[in-house]
Design a protein around this motif. Sequence first.
Motif, PDB file in Angstrom:
ATOM      1  N   THR A  93     -14.122 -12.396   9.016  1.00 43.31           N
ATOM      2  CA  THR A  93     -15.318 -11.556   9.034  1.00 43.31           C
ATOM      3  C   THR A  93     -16.391 -12.242   8.186  1.00 43.31           C
ATOM      4  N   ASP A  94     -17.477 -11.528   7.927  1.00 42.78           N
ATOM      5  CA  ASP A  94     -18.549 -12.108   7.129  1.00 42.78           C
ATOM      6  C   ASP A  94     -18.246 -12.123   5.638  1.00 42.78           C
ATOM      7  N   THR A  95     -17.088 -11.606   5.236  1.00 42.97           N
ATOM      8  CA  THR A  95     -16.678 -11.677   3.830  1.00 42.97           C
ATOM      9  C   THR A  95     -15.259 -12.252   3.705  1.00 42.97           C
ATOM     10  N   PHE A  96     -14.270 -11.523   4.228  1.00 42.42           N
ATOM     11  CA  PHE A  96     -12.867 -11.920   4.114  1.00 42.42           C
ATOM     12  C   PHE A  96     -12.207 -11.911   5.493  1.00 42.42           C
ATOM     13  N   TYR A  97     -10.923 -12.247   5.523  1.00 42.22           N
ATOM     14  CA  TYR A  97     -10.148 -12.061   6.751  1.00 42.22           C
ATOM     15  C   TYR A  97      -9.714 -10.600   6.830  1.00 42.22           C
ATOM     16  N   GLY A  98      -9.647 -10.080   8.064  1.00 42.61           N
ATOM     17  CA  GLY A  98      -9.297  -8.679   8.266  1.00 42.61           C
ATOM     18  C   GLY A  98      -8.065  -8.519   9.147  1.00 42.61           C
ATOM     19  N   LEU A  99      -7.407  -7.382   9.001  1.00 43.47           N
ATOM     20  CA  LEU A  99      -6.244  -7.027   9.818  1.00 43.47           C
ATOM     21  C   LEU A  99      -6.709  -6.110  10.946  1.00 43.47           C
ATOM     22  N   GLY A 100      -6.509  -6.565  12.185  1.00 39.04           N
ATOM     23  CA  GLY A 100      -7.021  -5.824  13.325  1.00 39.04           C
ATOM     24  C   GLY A 100      -5.934  -5.226  14.194  1.00 39.04           C
ATOM     25  N   ALA A 101      -6.090  -3.943  14.507  1.00 40.17           N
ATOM     26  CA  ALA A 101      -5.196  -3.240  15.437  1.00 40.17           C
ATOM     27  C   ALA A 101      -6.009  -2.155  16.124  1.00 40.17           C
ATOM     28  N   GLU A 125     -15.991  -7.302  21.707  1.00 45.24           N
ATOM     29  CA  GLU A 125     -16.280  -7.286  23.142  1.00 45.24           C
ATOM     30  C   GLU A 125     -15.031  -7.613  23.937  1.00 45.24           C
ATOM     31  N   ALA A 126     -14.240  -8.581  23.461  1.00 42.71           N
ATOM     32  CA  ALA A 126     -13.002  -8.947  24.153  1.00 42.71           C
ATOM     33  C   ALA A 126     -11.998  -7.801  24.132  1.00 42.71           C
ATOM     34  N   VAL A 127     -11.906  -7.122  22.990  1.00 42.49           N
ATOM     35  CA  VAL A 127     -10.987  -5.982  22.874  1.00 42.49           C
ATOM     36  C   VAL A 127     -11.468  -4.828  23.749  1.00 42.49           C
ATOM     37  N   GLY A 128     -12.792  -4.682  23.838  1.00 43.78           N
ATOM     38  CA  GLY A 128     -13.354  -3.609  24.646  1.00 43.78           C
ATOM     39  C   GLY A 128     -13.365  -2.264  23.958  1.00 43.78           C
ATOM     40  N   GLY A 129     -13.358  -2.275  22.629  1.00 44.22           N
ATOM     41  CA  GLY A 129     -13.369  -1.025  21.878  1.00 44.22           C
ATOM     42  C   GLY A 129     -13.265  -1.290  20.403  1.00 44.22           C
ATOM     43  N   PRO A 130     -13.091  -0.241  19.606  1.00 43.19           N
ATOM     44  CA  PRO A 130     -13.039  -0.406  18.150  1.00 43.19           C
ATOM     45  C   PRO A 130     -11.768  -1.106  17.693  1.00 43.19           C
ATOM     46  N   LEU A 131     -11.822  -1.609  16.463  1.00 42.79           N
ATOM     47  CA  LEU A 131     -10.732  -2.388  15.890  1.00 42.79           C
ATOM     48  C   LEU A 131     -10.677  -2.106  14.393  1.00 42.79           C
ATOM     49  N   THR A 132      -9.491  -1.962  13.850  1.00 41.98           N
ATOM     50  CA  THR A 132      -9.409  -1.800  12.395  1.00 41.98           C
ATOM     51  C   THR A 132      -9.916  -3.069  11.726  1.00 41.98           C
ATOM     52  N   VAL A 148      -3.756 -16.168   4.592  1.00 38.54           N
ATOM     53  CA  VAL A 148      -3.133 -15.109   5.388  1.00 38.54           C
ATOM     54  C   VAL A 148      -1.701 -15.478   5.729  1.00 38.54           C
ATOM     55  N   ASP A 149      -1.505 -16.710   6.158  1.00 42.17           N
ATOM     56  CA  ASP A 149      -0.163 -17.161   6.557  1.00 42.17           C
ATOM     57  C   ASP A 149       0.803 -17.098   5.389  1.00 42.17           C
ATOM     58  N   ARG A 150       0.324 -17.474   4.203  1.00 39.41           N
ATOM     59  CA  ARG A 150       1.199 -17.433   3.025  1.00 39.41           C
ATOM     60  C   ARG A 150       1.591 -15.999   2.680  1.00 39.41           C
ATOM     61  N   VAL A 151       0.668 -15.072   2.846  1.00 43.12           N
ATOM     62  CA  VAL A 151       0.924 -13.688   2.445  1.00 43.12           C
ATOM     63  C   VAL A 151       1.753 -12.936   3.491  1.00 43.12           C
ATOM     64  N   PHE A 152       1.384 -13.086   4.766  1.00 39.42           N
ATOM     65  CA  PHE A 152       1.994 -12.250   5.802  1.00 39.42           C
ATOM     66  C   PHE A 152       2.954 -12.995   6.720  1.00 39.42           C
ATOM     67  N   GLY A 153       2.788 -14.313   6.863  1.00 38.21           N
ATOM     68  CA  GLY A 153       3.687 -15.074   7.713  1.00 38.21           C
ATOM     69  C   GLY A 153       3.830 -14.466   9.091  1.00 38.21           C
ATOM     70  N   SER A 154       5.078 -14.237   9.510  1.00 41.92           N
ATOM     71  CA  SER A 154       5.343 -13.705  10.850  1.00 41.92           C
ATOM     72  C   SER A 154       5.161 -12.188  10.926  1.00 41.92           C
ATOM     73  N   GLY A 155       4.635 -11.575   9.863  1.00 45.34           N
ATOM     74  CA  GLY A 155       4.417 -10.128   9.890  1.00 45.34           C
ATOM     75  C   GLY A 155       3.278  -9.710  10.787  1.00 45.34           C
ATOM     76  N   VAL A 156       2.405 -10.675  11.135  1.00 41.72           N
ATOM     77  CA  VAL A 156       1.314 -10.395  12.066  1.00 41.72           C
ATOM     78  C   VAL A 156       1.565 -11.158  13.356  1.00 41.72           C
TER      79      VAL A 156
END
Length: 210
Positions: free
Chosen positions: A29-37, A130-137, A155-163
């Motif tokens: 994002t314009d500040t940090f990386y975000g978790l999207g669902a 736009e690709a998702v076609g709706g809102p995203l966390t 991100v990879d160091r913190v979450f690894g295969s969790g995402v």
Amino acid sequence: MTTHCDLSDLSLREAADIVRGGGIIVFPTDTFYGLGACPFDARAVQRIFDLKGRSFQSAPILVLVRSRVDLETLVSEITPAAERLMEACWPGPLTLVFRAAAAVPSVLTAGTGTIGVRLPAHPDVQRLLEAVGGPLTGTSANCSGQPPATTAEDVDRVFGSGVDAILNGGATPGGLPSTVVDTTVDPPRLLREGRVSTASLRSIINSMAA
């Protein structure tokens, strides 16, 4: 296995498919990386709480939208004050708190019945929405109490295969998070200072009463 990809149109479409399938992606994002669902998928939202180690009752998860149409699927009321703040500050780093629509899972609102929403200015986030076609966390990609991630490697160091997928857009600038304002009360109340200054908000809110 976590998919690692860039910000090409093909990668964004693949990420959108993951979201629509109930998965979790990480994006810059314009500040940090975000978790999207998908914010309407209670199971996916619960996964985000689990990944962050955040208590369900601690704080709602904010949502990113691409348009007024997306906003109206998430909220039950848009006050005149919210209209004025949106007009002045969207797209941009201002998160507005609204009363949540009935279709919004209670896990997303942390049981508060309210939801924080932002329309981002970042072009790559707009392309993703736009690709998702709706809102995203759009909650920051970090464990609760730890600094937000500013690189895909963090991100990879913190979450690894969790995402399920990490969209690598290089280092993000970090800095102040979005400003958060509660528009469910009159006058609106500042909940978190951030990139939109208190002076700017005061000027906008004062102009409503003039």
